[in-house]
Design a protein around this motif. Structure first.
Motif, PDB file in Angstrom:
ATOM      1  N   LEU A 179       0.840  -1.205   0.000  1.00 43.60           N
ATOM      2  CA  LEU A 179       0.000   0.000   0.000  1.00 43.60           C
ATOM      3  C   LEU A 179       0.872   1.252   0.000  1.00 43.60           C
ATOM      4  O   LEU A 179       0.569   2.233  -0.676  1.00 43.60           O
ATOM      5  CB  LEU A 179      -0.925  -0.011   1.225  1.00 43.60           C
ATOM      6  CG  LEU A 179      -2.119  -0.966   1.127  1.00 43.60           C
ATOM      7  CD1 LEU A 179      -2.696  -1.249   2.494  1.00 43.60           C
ATOM      8  CD2 LEU A 179      -3.196  -0.379   0.219  1.00 43.60           C
ATOM      9  N   ILE A 180       1.990   1.188   0.737  1.00 44.41           N
ATOM     10  CA  ILE A 180       2.902   2.349   0.751  1.00 44.41           C
ATOM     11  C   ILE A 180       3.529   2.528  -0.633  1.00 44.41           C
ATOM     12  O   ILE A 180       3.679   3.638  -1.125  1.00 44.41           O
ATOM     13  CB  ILE A 180       4.008   2.165   1.829  1.00 44.41           C
ATOM     14  CG1 ILE A 180       3.394   2.151   3.229  1.00 44.41           C
ATOM     15  CG2 ILE A 180       5.049   3.275   1.720  1.00 44.41           C
ATOM     16  CD1 ILE A 180       4.386   1.857   4.341  1.00 44.41           C
ATOM     17  N   GLY A 181       3.859   1.408  -1.277  1.00 50.20           N
ATOM     18  CA  GLY A 181       4.497   1.479  -2.594  1.00 50.20           C
ATOM     19  C   GLY A 181       3.511   1.710  -3.726  1.00 50.20           C
ATOM     20  O   GLY A 181       3.912   1.815  -4.878  1.00 50.20           O
ATOM     21  N   GLY A 182       2.224   1.771  -3.408  1.00 48.58           N
ATOM     22  CA  GLY A 182       1.225   2.050  -4.439  1.00 48.58           C
ATOM     23  C   GLY A 182       0.900   0.853  -5.300  1.00 48.58           C
ATOM     24  O   GLY A 182       0.294   1.004  -6.355  1.00 48.58           O
ATOM     25  N   GLN A 183       1.284  -0.349  -4.860  1.00 53.02           N
ATOM     26  CA  GLN A 183       0.948  -1.534  -5.657  1.00 53.02           C
ATOM     27  C   GLN A 183      -0.467  -2.002  -5.373  1.00 53.02           C
ATOM     28  O   GLN A 183      -1.051  -2.727  -6.163  1.00 53.02           O
ATOM     29  CB  GLN A 183       1.936  -2.668  -5.370  1.00 53.02           C
ATOM     30  CG  GLN A 183       3.276  -2.449  -6.032  1.00 53.02           C
ATOM     31  CD  GLN A 183       4.166  -3.662  -5.942  1.00 53.02           C
ATOM     32  OE1 GLN A 183       4.484  -4.131  -4.851  1.00 53.02           O
ATOM     33  NE2 GLN A 183       4.575  -4.184  -7.076  1.00 53.02           N
ATOM     34  N   LEU A 184      -0.976  -1.622  -4.220  1.00 52.39           N
ATOM     35  CA  LEU A 184      -2.367  -1.935  -3.880  1.00 52.39           C
ATOM     36  C   LEU A 184      -3.084  -0.624  -3.573  1.00 52.39           C
ATOM     37  O   LEU A 184      -2.445   0.368  -3.204  1.00 52.39           O
ATOM     38  CB  LEU A 184      -2.430  -2.857  -2.660  1.00 52.39           C
ATOM     39  CG  LEU A 184      -1.898  -4.281  -2.817  1.00 52.39           C
ATOM     40  CD1 LEU A 184      -1.923  -4.998  -1.477  1.00 52.39           C
ATOM     41  CD2 LEU A 184      -2.726  -5.044  -3.840  1.00 52.39           C
ATOM     42  N   ARG A 185      -4.382  -0.640  -3.725  1.00 52.24           N
ATOM     43  CA  ARG A 185      -5.183   0.565  -3.515  1.00 52.24           C
ATOM     44  C   ARG A 185      -6.056   0.333  -2.276  1.00 52.24           C
ATOM     45  O   ARG A 185      -6.733  -0.696  -2.189  1.00 52.24           O
ATOM     46  CB  ARG A 185      -6.027   0.778  -4.761  1.00 52.24           C
ATOM     47  CG  ARG A 185      -6.769   2.064  -4.841  1.00 52.24           C
ATOM     48  CD  ARG A 185      -7.243   2.307  -6.255  1.00 52.24           C
ATOM     49  NE  ARG A 185      -6.174   2.891  -7.061  1.00 52.24           N
ATOM     50  CZ  ARG A 185      -5.866   4.191  -7.042  1.00 52.24           C
ATOM     51  NH1 ARG A 185      -6.521   5.018  -6.257  1.00 52.24           N
ATOM     52  NH2 ARG A 185      -4.899   4.669  -7.811  1.00 52.24           N
ATOM     53  N   PRO A 186      -6.049   1.260  -1.318  1.00 50.37           N
ATOM     54  CA  PRO A 186      -6.858   1.039  -0.107  1.00 50.37           C
ATOM     55  C   PRO A 186      -8.334   1.313  -0.374  1.00 50.37           C
ATOM     56  O   PRO A 186      -8.680   2.040  -1.311  1.00 50.37           O
ATOM     57  CB  PRO A 186      -6.291   2.079   0.870  1.00 50.37           C
ATOM     58  CG  PRO A 186      -5.762   3.170   0.000  1.00 50.37           C
ATOM     59  CD  PRO A 186      -5.310   2.515  -1.282  1.00 50.37           C
ATOM     60  N   ALA A 187      -9.172   0.705   0.476  1.00 51.98           N
ATOM     61  CA  ALA A 187     -10.610   0.960   0.346  1.00 51.98           C
ATOM     62  C   ALA A 187     -10.944   2.312   0.942  1.00 51.98           C
ATOM     63  O   ALA A 187     -11.940   2.931   0.584  1.00 51.98           O
ATOM     64  CB  ALA A 187     -11.387  -0.146   1.049  1.00 51.98           C
TER      65      ALA A 187
END
Lengths: 263, 277
Positions: free
Chosen positions: B59-67
């Motif tokens: 999430l910090i690296g922007g590979q996943l997107r938070p809800a």
């Protein structure tokens, strides 16, 4: 009974939805791959390396299979034609069968088994070992660095492999027909020259092999990229690549043949 | 005035996470997490397996997107950036994956040179010098010609570390750097994390469940469990904590707030039921 039917219907619906979703993902993936293609103009080395791995390394199986298919065609064709006293037409039978159909189709099936499965496995393993993720974190786009060069190499290699398959096949037919069964070599070649049309036959064969190459490369890179990042996922991806490519090639071959040669 | 601005910059955390929500399917991983990663420090994020520590790094690296919620890195909202700007930000972050994630078809040298060749137009002679300097830091200058398959687990992680610092990032994210290492390579890695943080002026985020090693080098620790931050503070503060969950995790107690038994029906009743599982 009604409940059983309902369950079956629901399962069918779920399967249809999943298949539709996958097709959608595959299409978006293809668009992203095509979008990344122009960038390869700046880095042709990436494509050349992949051309070697999917093209040159597939040569052996293509050449050997092409030779045997041509020899079988020569043998079977001769046995049929000799009954009508038409054995001098063996050359054209062999050449047309190969250039129109067997060259593109069998080369594509072999390509799926040799190069497609290895592409899917390689990309799947890169995913499973976090190499693709690692690239993304290094701000390197895997689509342009990994996927696009492999896809383009597949599209470019396929027509070349099909052409080599056909040429070697005609050589095999010649060896059996002329060398073993005594067909006149002059008749063999002159009939090919006379009856095989460069646009009607050769160009249509090339179009087929380009379409097959496009589909085979698309399926292989998509299956690899979309697989579950586990050993079982990679296993399924390679199997699916071969099965789906084979079915797609045979189905498309019928459609293309109907469009090209149907009256 | 200028000094004041610099001070304010230094006080501003490099990573600021606010109200982070993330779910996989129906399973909630983060339920309102707030974390600040101060600049120039080693911050550890600890917690039992399956609490989403690796997910947090992604999430910090922007590979996943938070809800829901936000992640700011150096003042930039990671999930509001365009892909181009996100990639530019990632060039200033290094990430060490648990597996190392070395490219298996490239030698150690080429792996470390990979980001340099991708992102710079430096001449090959300069790239060679830079790669050798990075490899010297992790002690693998002599192993430059080896392929990843020829490396031990610890060496692979050190090679990946050299690659992570190739572009001189501002921050390195470590995903379970000590897991599955023998005591010697564990010691080497522990030393390297601290050394590189101080010598290169980095900010380090270490995600780990190796308590002793992580606490020995961390300046600040967050303990994450059940989708929330359950404790935060310096290693000394955490060690002094009386909270049962902190005690259970730090001392490795088999039973406590995290129960030994997976939730199940009553044991006696279960045994008396006829038939199959």
């Amino acid at each position: 009974m009604l409940e059983w039917l309902g369950d079956r219907l629901a399962a069918l619906g779920r399967w249809g939805l999943a298949a539709g979703q996958r097709l959608g993902r595959g299409t978006l993936f293809l668009l992203a791959t095509l979008w990344a293609l122009p960038g390869l103009l700046l880095r042709p080395g990436l494509v050349v390396a992949q051309l070697y791995s999917v093209g040159v390394l597939s040569l052996l199986i293509i050449v050997v299979s092409g030779g045997f298919v041509g020899m079988v065609l020569g043998l079977q064709g001769y046995n049929t034609l000799v009954g009508f006293g038409a054995e001098q037409s063996l050359g054209v039978v062999v050449a047309l069968s190969l250039v129109r159909e067997l060259g593109p189709v069998v080369a594509a099936l072999l390509f799926a088994g040799r190069a497609g499965s290895s592409l899917a496995a390689e990309i799947g393993l890169m995913k499973a070992t976090e190499q693709l993720s690692g690239m993304e974190m290094m701000a390197v786009d895997p689509m342009s660095r990994v996927i696009a060069p492999r896809f383009l190499a597949g599209v470019l290699a396929m027509p070349l492999l099909a052409a080599i398959f056909s040429v070697v096949g005609i050589g095999g037919g010649f060896a059996v027909g002329v060398g073993l069964l005594g067909v006149d070599p002059g008749a063999f070649w002159s009939q090919i020259q006379d009856k095989v049309d460069v646009f009607e036959d050769v160009a249509n064969g090339v179009i087929k092999s380009v379409v097959f190459g496009f589909v085979a490369a698309w399926i292989a890179v998509f299956e690899g990229y979309d697989c579950r990042p586990t050993s079982e996922g990679v296993n399924r991806a390679t199997t699916r690549t071969v099965v789906h490519t084979s079915l797609a090639v045979l189905g498309l071959d019928f459609v293309l043949t109907a469009l090209m040669f149907g009256e | 005035m200028r000094a004041g601005t610099e001070q304010a910059m230094a006080a501003e955390p490099l990573v600021r996470i606010r109200g982070l929500h993330f779910a996989r399917g129906s399973r909630t991983i983060f339920d309102g997490v707030d974390i600040d990663i101060p600049r120039g420090r080693v911050t550890a994020i600890m917690g039992p397996s399956g609490t989403g520590k690796t997910t947090l790094l992604k999430l910090i690296g922007g590979q996943l997107r938070p809800a829901g919620g936000s992640v700011h890195v150096d003042g930039e909202d990671v999930h509001a950036l365009s892909r181009r700007r996100l990639f530019r930000l990632r060039q200033r972050m290094g990430m060490l994956f648990q597996s190392g994630a070395l490219l298996t078809d490239l030698s150690v040298f080429d792996n470390v040179a990979f980001p340099l060749r991708e992102h710079t137009r430096l001449p090959e002679s300069l790239i060679r010098q830079m790669v050798l300097m990075k490899l010297q830091v992790v002690g693998l200058r002599g192993a430059r010609a080896l392929m990843p398959a020829e490396l031990s687990g610890g060496m692979a992680r050190r090679a990946a570390l050299a690659r992570a610092i190739a572009l001189d990032p501002m921050m390195i994210l470590y995903d379970e750097p000590f897991t599955g290492q023998d005591p010697i390579s564990m010691g080497v890695l522990v030393k390297l994390v601290r050394l590189m943080n101080d010598a290169l002026g980095l900010t380090s985020v270490v995600v780990s469940h190796d308590v002793a090693e992580t606490l020995s080098i961390a300046d600040h620790v967050y303990l994450v469990a059940d989708g929330r931050v359950v404790a935060a503070g310096s290693p000394a503060e955490l060690r002094a904590s009386e909270a049962p969950r902190v005690r259970q995790f730090l001392e490795g107690l088999p039973d406590g707030p995290v129960p030994f038994h997976y939730p199940a029906q009553d044991y006696a009743e279960d045994l008396l039921v006829d038939g199959h599982a």
